[in-house]
Design a protein around this motif. Structure first.
Motif, PDB file in Angstrom:
ATOM      1  N   MET A   1       0.844  -1.167   0.000  1.00 23.16           N
ATOM      2  CA  MET A   1       0.000   0.000   0.000  1.00 23.16           C
ATOM      3  C   MET A   1       0.897   1.241   0.000  1.00 23.16           C
ATOM      4  SD  MET A   1      -2.863   1.254   2.778  1.00 23.16           S
ATOM      5  CE  MET A   1      -1.861   1.287   4.243  1.00 23.16           C
ATOM      6  N   ILE A   2       0.558   2.207  -0.807  1.00 18.80           N
ATOM      7  CA  ILE A   2       1.290   3.473  -0.831  1.00 18.80           C
ATOM      8  C   ILE A   2       0.449   4.540  -0.145  1.00 18.80           C
ATOM      9  CG2 ILE A   2       0.453   4.113  -3.131  1.00 18.80           C
ATOM     10  CD1 ILE A   2       3.212   5.506  -3.514  1.00 18.80           C
ATOM     11  N   LYS A   3       1.078   5.338   0.686  1.00 21.62           N
ATOM     12  CA  LYS A   3       0.408   6.438   1.353  1.00 21.62           C
ATOM     13  C   LYS A   3       0.812   7.719   0.630  1.00 21.62           C
ATOM     14  CE  LYS A   3      -0.400   8.495   5.878  1.00 21.62           C
ATOM     15  NZ  LYS A   3      -1.553   9.185   5.449  1.00 21.62           N
ATOM     16  N   HIS A   4      -0.169   8.544   0.315  1.00 26.68           N
ATOM     17  CA  HIS A   4       0.084   9.798  -0.388  1.00 26.68           C
ATOM     18  C   HIS A   4      -0.041  10.973   0.580  1.00 26.68           C
ATOM     19  CE1 HIS A   4       0.142   7.973  -4.356  1.00 26.68           C
ATOM     20  NE2 HIS A   4      -0.891   7.241  -3.967  1.00 26.68           N
ATOM     21  N   TYR A   5       0.828  11.942   0.420  1.00 27.84           N
ATOM     22  CA  TYR A   5       0.807  13.150   1.237  1.00 27.84           C
ATOM     23  C   TYR A   5       0.650  14.359   0.336  1.00 27.84           C
ATOM     24  CZ  TYR A   5       2.438  10.505   5.251  1.00 27.84           C
ATOM     25  OH  TYR A   5       2.531   9.613   6.277  1.00 27.84           O
ATOM     26  N   THR A   6      -0.034  15.358   0.848  1.00 28.31           N
ATOM     27  CA  THR A   6      -0.119  16.647   0.164  1.00 28.31           C
ATOM     28  C   THR A   6       0.445  17.697   1.119  1.00 28.31           C
ATOM     29  OG1 THR A   6      -2.369  17.008   0.972  1.00 28.31           O
ATOM     30  CG2 THR A   6      -2.138  16.022  -1.222  1.00 28.31           C
ATOM     31  N   PHE A   7       1.034  18.719   0.541  1.00 28.10           N
ATOM     32  CA  PHE A   7       1.652  19.772   1.329  1.00 28.10           C
ATOM     33  C   PHE A   7       0.913  21.080   1.083  1.00 28.10           C
ATOM     34  CE2 PHE A   7       4.783  16.514   0.739  1.00 28.10           C
ATOM     35  CZ  PHE A   7       5.397  16.430   1.985  1.00 28.10           C
ATOM     36  N   ASP A   8       0.763  21.864   2.149  1.00 27.05           N
ATOM     37  CA  ASP A   8       0.152  23.184   2.017  1.00 27.05           C
ATOM     38  C   ASP A   8       1.033  24.051   1.129  1.00 27.05           C
ATOM     39  OD1 ASP A   8      -1.853  22.376   3.738  1.00 27.05           O
ATOM     40  OD2 ASP A   8      -0.912  23.258   5.510  1.00 27.05           O
ATOM     41  N   ASP A   9       0.441  25.061   0.521  1.00 27.38           N
ATOM     42  CA  ASP A   9       1.193  25.973  -0.342  1.00 27.38           C
ATOM     43  C   ASP A   9       2.417  26.526   0.381  1.00 27.38           C
ATOM     44  OD1 ASP A   9      -0.577  25.629  -2.401  1.00 27.38           O
ATOM     45  OD2 ASP A   9      -1.752  27.410  -1.934  1.00 27.38           O
ATOM     46  N   ASN A  10       3.519  26.539  -0.301  1.00 26.11           N
ATOM     47  CA  ASN A  10       4.784  27.094   0.195  1.00 26.11           C
ATOM     48  C   ASN A  10       5.361  26.365   1.400  1.00 26.11           C
ATOM     49  OD1 ASN A  10       4.595  29.174  -1.755  1.00 26.11           O
ATOM     50  ND2 ASN A  10       3.235  30.306  -0.390  1.00 26.11           N
ATOM     51  N   MET A  11       4.839  25.181   1.709  1.00 21.98           N
ATOM     52  CA  MET A  11       5.344  24.426   2.860  1.00 21.98           C
ATOM     53  C   MET A  11       6.068  23.175   2.382  1.00 21.98           C
ATOM     54  SD  MET A  11       4.499  26.117   5.584  1.00 21.98           S
ATOM     55  CE  MET A  11       4.794  24.912   6.832  1.00 21.98           C
ATOM     56  N   ALA A  12       7.272  22.968   2.885  1.00 24.17           N
ATOM     57  CA  ALA A  12       8.067  21.801   2.500  1.00 24.17           C
ATOM     58  C   ALA A  12       7.980  20.682   3.529  1.00 24.17           C
ATOM     59  CB  ALA A  12       9.526  22.210   2.311  1.00 24.17           C
ATOM     60  N   VAL A  13       7.292  20.962   4.649  1.00 20.69           N
ATOM     61  CA  VAL A  13       7.178  19.979   5.731  1.00 20.69           C
ATOM     62  C   VAL A  13       5.741  19.951   6.236  1.00 20.69           C
ATOM     63  CG1 VAL A  13       8.026  19.292   8.011  1.00 20.69           C
ATOM     64  CG2 VAL A  13       9.536  20.536   6.469  1.00 20.69           C
ATOM     65  N   LYS A  14       5.282  18.747   6.517  1.00 18.18           N
ATOM     66  CA  LYS A  14       3.962  18.556   7.120  1.00 18.18           C
ATOM     67  C   LYS A  14       4.198  17.942   8.498  1.00 18.18           C
ATOM     68  CE  LYS A  14      -0.390  16.159   6.200  1.00 18.18           C
ATOM     69  NZ  LYS A  14      -1.246  17.244   5.727  1.00 18.18           N
ATOM     70  N   VAL A  15       3.532  18.482   9.522  1.00 17.54           N
ATOM     71  CA  VAL A  15       3.680  17.975  10.889  1.00 17.54           C
ATOM     72  C   VAL A  15       2.362  17.349  11.327  1.00 17.54           C
ATOM     73  CG1 VAL A  15       4.095  18.598  13.300  1.00 17.54           C
ATOM     74  CG2 VAL A  15       5.394  19.725  11.488  1.00 17.54           C
ATOM     75  N   PHE A  23      -0.329   0.686  12.184  1.00 12.85           N
ATOM     76  CA  PHE A  23      -0.219   1.282  10.859  1.00 12.85           C
ATOM     77  C   PHE A  23       0.327   0.188   9.959  1.00 12.85           C
ATOM     78  CE2 PHE A  23      -0.478   5.761   9.473  1.00 12.85           C
ATOM     79  CZ  PHE A  23      -0.306   5.548   8.128  1.00 12.85           C
ATOM     80  N   PRO A  24      -0.535  -0.407   9.115  1.00 13.56           N
ATOM     81  CA  PRO A  24      -0.115  -1.570   8.329  1.00 13.56           C
ATOM     82  C   PRO A  24       1.024  -1.261   7.361  1.00 13.56           C
ATOM     83  CG  PRO A  24      -2.297  -0.823   7.647  1.00 13.56           C
ATOM     84  CD  PRO A  24      -1.880   0.026   8.807  1.00 13.56           C
ATOM     85  N   ILE A  25       1.612  -2.291   6.836  1.00 20.84           N
ATOM     86  CA  ILE A  25       2.756  -2.179   5.942  1.00 20.84           C
ATOM     87  C   ILE A  25       2.416  -1.247   4.772  1.00 20.84           C
ATOM     88  CG2 ILE A  25       2.241  -4.229   4.569  1.00 20.84           C
ATOM     89  CD1 ILE A  25       5.371  -4.755   4.849  1.00 20.84           C
ATOM     90  N   HIS A  26       3.331  -0.309   4.523  1.00 24.77           N
ATOM     91  CA  HIS A  26       3.125   0.702   3.482  1.00 24.77           C
ATOM     92  C   HIS A  26       4.461   1.353   3.145  1.00 24.77           C
ATOM     93  CE1 HIS A  26       3.255   3.156   7.094  1.00 24.77           C
ATOM     94  NE2 HIS A  26       3.481   4.210   6.335  1.00 24.77           N
ATOM     95  N   TYR A  27       4.413   2.229   2.169  1.00 22.90           N
ATOM     96  CA  TYR A  27       5.563   3.078   1.851  1.00 22.90           C
ATOM     97  C   TYR A  27       5.029   4.382   1.292  1.00 22.90           C
ATOM     98  CZ  TYR A  27       5.108   2.187  -3.174  1.00 22.90           C
ATOM     99  OH  TYR A  27       4.649   2.131  -4.460  1.00 22.90           O
ATOM    100  N   HIS A  28       5.902   5.352   1.187  1.00 24.47           N
ATOM    101  CA  HIS A  28       5.542   6.652   0.614  1.00 24.47           C
ATOM    102  C   HIS A  28       6.784   7.231  -0.034  1.00 24.47           C
ATOM    103  CE1 HIS A  28       7.141   7.686   4.556  1.00 24.47           C
ATOM    104  NE2 HIS A  28       6.155   6.976   5.077  1.00 24.47           N
ATOM    105  N   ASN A  29       6.575   8.158  -0.921  1.00 23.91           N
ATOM    106  CA  ASN A  29       7.688   8.784  -1.631  1.00 23.91           C
ATOM    107  C   ASN A  29       8.396   9.835  -0.785  1.00 23.91           C
ATOM    108  OD1 ASN A  29       7.255   7.264  -3.962  1.00 23.91           O
ATOM    109  ND2 ASN A  29       5.672   8.663  -4.654  1.00 23.91           N
ATOM    110  N   GLU A  30       7.766  10.249   0.292  1.00 21.22           N
ATOM    111  CA  GLU A  30       8.310  11.312   1.125  1.00 21.22           C
ATOM    112  C   GLU A  30       9.319  10.768   2.141  1.00 21.22           C
ATOM    113  OE1 GLU A  30       4.769  12.341  -0.836  1.00 21.22           O
ATOM    114  OE2 GLU A  30       5.066  10.727   0.584  1.00 21.22           O
ATOM    115  N   PHE A  31      10.126  11.679   2.641  1.00 19.15           N
ATOM    116  CA  PHE A  31      11.104  11.430   3.697  1.00 19.15           C
ATOM    117  C   PHE A  31      10.422  11.784   5.014  1.00 19.15           C
ATOM    118  CE2 PHE A  31      14.472  13.274   6.369  1.00 19.15           C
ATOM    119  CZ  PHE A  31      15.479  12.319   6.274  1.00 19.15           C
ATOM    120  N   GLN A  32      10.581  10.966   6.052  1.00 19.79           N
ATOM    121  CA  GLN A  32       9.927  11.252   7.324  1.00 19.79           C
ATOM    122  C   GLN A  32      10.890  11.128   8.496  1.00 19.79           C
ATOM    123  OE1 GLN A  32       6.567   8.496   7.580  1.00 19.79           O
ATOM    124  NE2 GLN A  32       5.190  10.187   7.093  1.00 19.79           N
TER     125      GLN A  32
END
Length: 148
Positions: A1-15, A23-32
């Motif tokens: 399963m892939i988890k997708h993230y969206t970022f607010d305008d002009n923000m490079a980090v989501k908290v 949280f079952p097995i997954h991956y995402h393209n983002e760094f955490q």
């Protein structure tokens, strides 16, 4: 399963502040970066298992396959998710750089600096005073520099 993230305008980090049960097995393209505030969790990678406790800082690279399971029901985890596309523009080697995965007192001399940078990002996003997005992004760049 892939988890997708969206970022607010002009923000490079989501908290996110999370209580994680399973949280079952997954991956995402983002760094955490995971920072455990309370409780204990098991982070399972394909290649290793980590016991995370209060004060644990753990890095998840882009496309790391992992799952998280709580050991204690009462846990609190701060999750910082970094927009890889933003950081690749600043650090061209970012996507191929492997950072220390589990940061403890003996493994990383700049642990206190890293923790201060994490809390600075969280504080700025929480308070949202004028110009906070720029300060968050600048601190995030400094954080990556600390890791490098």
């Amino acid at each position: 399963m892939i988890k997708h993230y969206t970022f607010d305008d002009n923000m490079a980090v989501k908290v996110e502040l999370m209580n994680i049960r399973d949280f079952p097995i997954h991956y995402h393209n983002e760094f955490q970066i995971l920072y455990v505030l309370k409780g204990e969790l098991i982070l399972q990678h394909i290649y290793a298992k980590y016991m995370l406790q209060p004060g644990s800082i753990h890095i998840l690279h882009s496309c790391d396959v992992h799952s998280i399971t709580s050991v204690t029901d009462d846990n609190l985890v701060m999750v910082l998710t970094f927009d890889v596309e933003y950081f690749k523009k600043i650090f061209p080697e970012f996507i191929t750089t492997v950072f220390i995965t589990n940061i403890d007192e003996t493994a990383f001399q700049k642990r206190d600096v890293l923790r201060d940078q994490i809390f600075s990002i969280v504080s700025e996003q929480y308070n949202q005073h004028p110009g906070y997005a720029s300060r968050v992004n600048n601190t995030a760049v400094a954080l990556i520099n600390t890791l490098i």
